[in-house]
Design a protein around this motif. Sequence first.
Motif, PDB file in Angstrom:
ATOM      1  N   UNK A 194       0.831  -1.206   0.000  1.00 50.83           N
ATOM      2  CA  UNK A 194       0.000   0.000   0.000  1.00 50.83           C
ATOM      3  C   UNK A 194       0.864   1.254   0.000  1.00 50.83           C
ATOM      4  N   UNK A 195       1.908   1.228   0.812  1.00 52.51           N
ATOM      5  CA  UNK A 195       2.807   2.384   0.876  1.00 52.51           C
ATOM      6  C   UNK A 195       3.467   2.632  -0.477  1.00 52.51           C
ATOM      7  N   UNK A 196       3.917   1.556  -1.120  1.00 53.18           N
ATOM      8  CA  UNK A 196       4.549   1.693  -2.436  1.00 53.18           C
ATOM      9  C   UNK A 196       3.564   2.233  -3.466  1.00 53.18           C
ATOM     10  N   UNK A 197       2.334   1.750  -3.410  1.00 59.64           N
ATOM     11  CA  UNK A 197       1.304   2.215  -4.347  1.00 59.64           C
ATOM     12  C   UNK A 197       1.036   3.708  -4.177  1.00 59.64           C
ATOM     13  N   UNK A 198       0.908   4.150  -2.926  1.00 63.70           N
ATOM     14  CA  UNK A 198       0.622   5.562  -2.666  1.00 63.70           C
ATOM     15  C   UNK A 198       1.793   6.440  -3.093  1.00 63.70           C
ATOM     16  N   UNK A 199       3.007   6.046  -2.705  1.00 60.38           N
ATOM     17  CA  UNK A 199       4.186   6.854  -3.031  1.00 60.38           C
ATOM     18  C   UNK A 199       4.393   6.921  -4.540  1.00 60.38           C
ATOM     19  N   UNK A 200       4.229   5.800  -5.224  1.00 60.12           N
ATOM     20  CA  UNK A 200       4.418   5.778  -6.676  1.00 60.12           C
ATOM     21  C   UNK A 200       3.387   6.650  -7.385  1.00 60.12           C
ATOM     22  N   UNK A 201       2.139   6.541  -6.966  1.00 60.43           N
ATOM     23  CA  UNK A 201       1.070   7.327  -7.599  1.00 60.43           C
ATOM     24  C   UNK A 201       1.310   8.819  -7.434  1.00 60.43           C
ATOM     25  N   UNK A 202       1.664   9.229  -6.220  1.00 62.01           N
ATOM     26  CA  UNK A 202       1.866  10.650  -5.979  1.00 62.01           C
ATOM     27  C   UNK A 202       3.152  11.155  -6.637  1.00 62.01           C
ATOM     28  N   UNK A 203       4.153  10.288  -6.765  1.00 60.66           N
ATOM     29  CA  UNK A 203       5.379  10.694  -7.454  1.00 60.66           C
ATOM     30  C   UNK A 203       5.106  10.957  -8.934  1.00 60.66           C
ATOM     31  N   UNK A 204       4.277  10.117  -9.539  1.00 60.54           N
ATOM     32  CA  UNK A 204       3.917  10.318 -10.948  1.00 60.54           C
ATOM     33  C   UNK A 204       3.132  11.612 -11.117  1.00 60.54           C
ATOM     34  N   UNK A 205       2.163  11.840 -10.222  1.00 56.82           N
ATOM     35  CA  UNK A 205       1.378  13.075 -10.297  1.00 56.82           C
ATOM     36  C   UNK A 205       2.249  14.305 -10.067  1.00 56.82           C
ATOM     37  N   UNK A 206       3.204  14.194  -9.142  1.00 54.87           N
ATOM     38  CA  UNK A 206       4.106  15.316  -8.879  1.00 54.87           C
ATOM     39  C   UNK A 206       4.947  15.634 -10.111  1.00 54.87           C
TER      40      UNK A 206
END
Length: 221
Positions: A194-206
């Motif tokens: 879950x942590x990896x999913x959240x961090x990856x998603x927000x990194x792409x959006x950033x």
Amino acid sequence: LIVVGWEYLQYMTLSPQPVASQIRLGGQDSLIEQWLRPRLVNFWLALLRWHTWLDFVCLAFIPCGLALFSIYAKWKVGAFTAFSISEKYGWQREFTNPLPVLINYIQHPQVVGPYNWDFYSLNLIMICAFFPLLIPIFRKLPGTYGILTLVFLVIPLTSGRLTSIPRYYLVVFPVYMILAWWSCKGSQQQQERKHTFIVTSFAILLSLGMVMFTLGVYSLA
């Protein structure tokens, strides 16, 4: 209705025991006292603390700042509500019922093009992703957070246009609180996923937001 529903939830969860058991053990008067005390007695006790009045002063900065800005607008351009006039005639935004706006937006999808910076699909994804989070927010967080989230989600829809929805919704901080709660549930392996999913998603959006902002596209970044 939301406030009434939240109060009912508080009433039903005053104790881990069922309401019927609470009445048998402590009596109905005791249950009513538990309900009234935090809403009446504690309120007046809070008014006796100087910190409460300091909070009121801090809150007063919001309308005072708006009043000063309105006076400045009157001085510069001759209208107290220059900001709303600018939104109406400059950006074609005015207070509107959000439901017809949303329905019309769904029924008339926009064609993707190199000069169309409205991000139609992303706007709909953000709306569909954020509104269902109201359920866990109201269930797991204090009611004020749920009401605040609802206001933050609905207000941008009342402008008559759905442009810039992603950047408006990114400030809805209770969403991140509920995501943090969700990422801590389950086994260690599930938490890491879950942590990896959240961090990856927000990194792409950033990354996407930084590129768009650099190009001068502010509807997303």
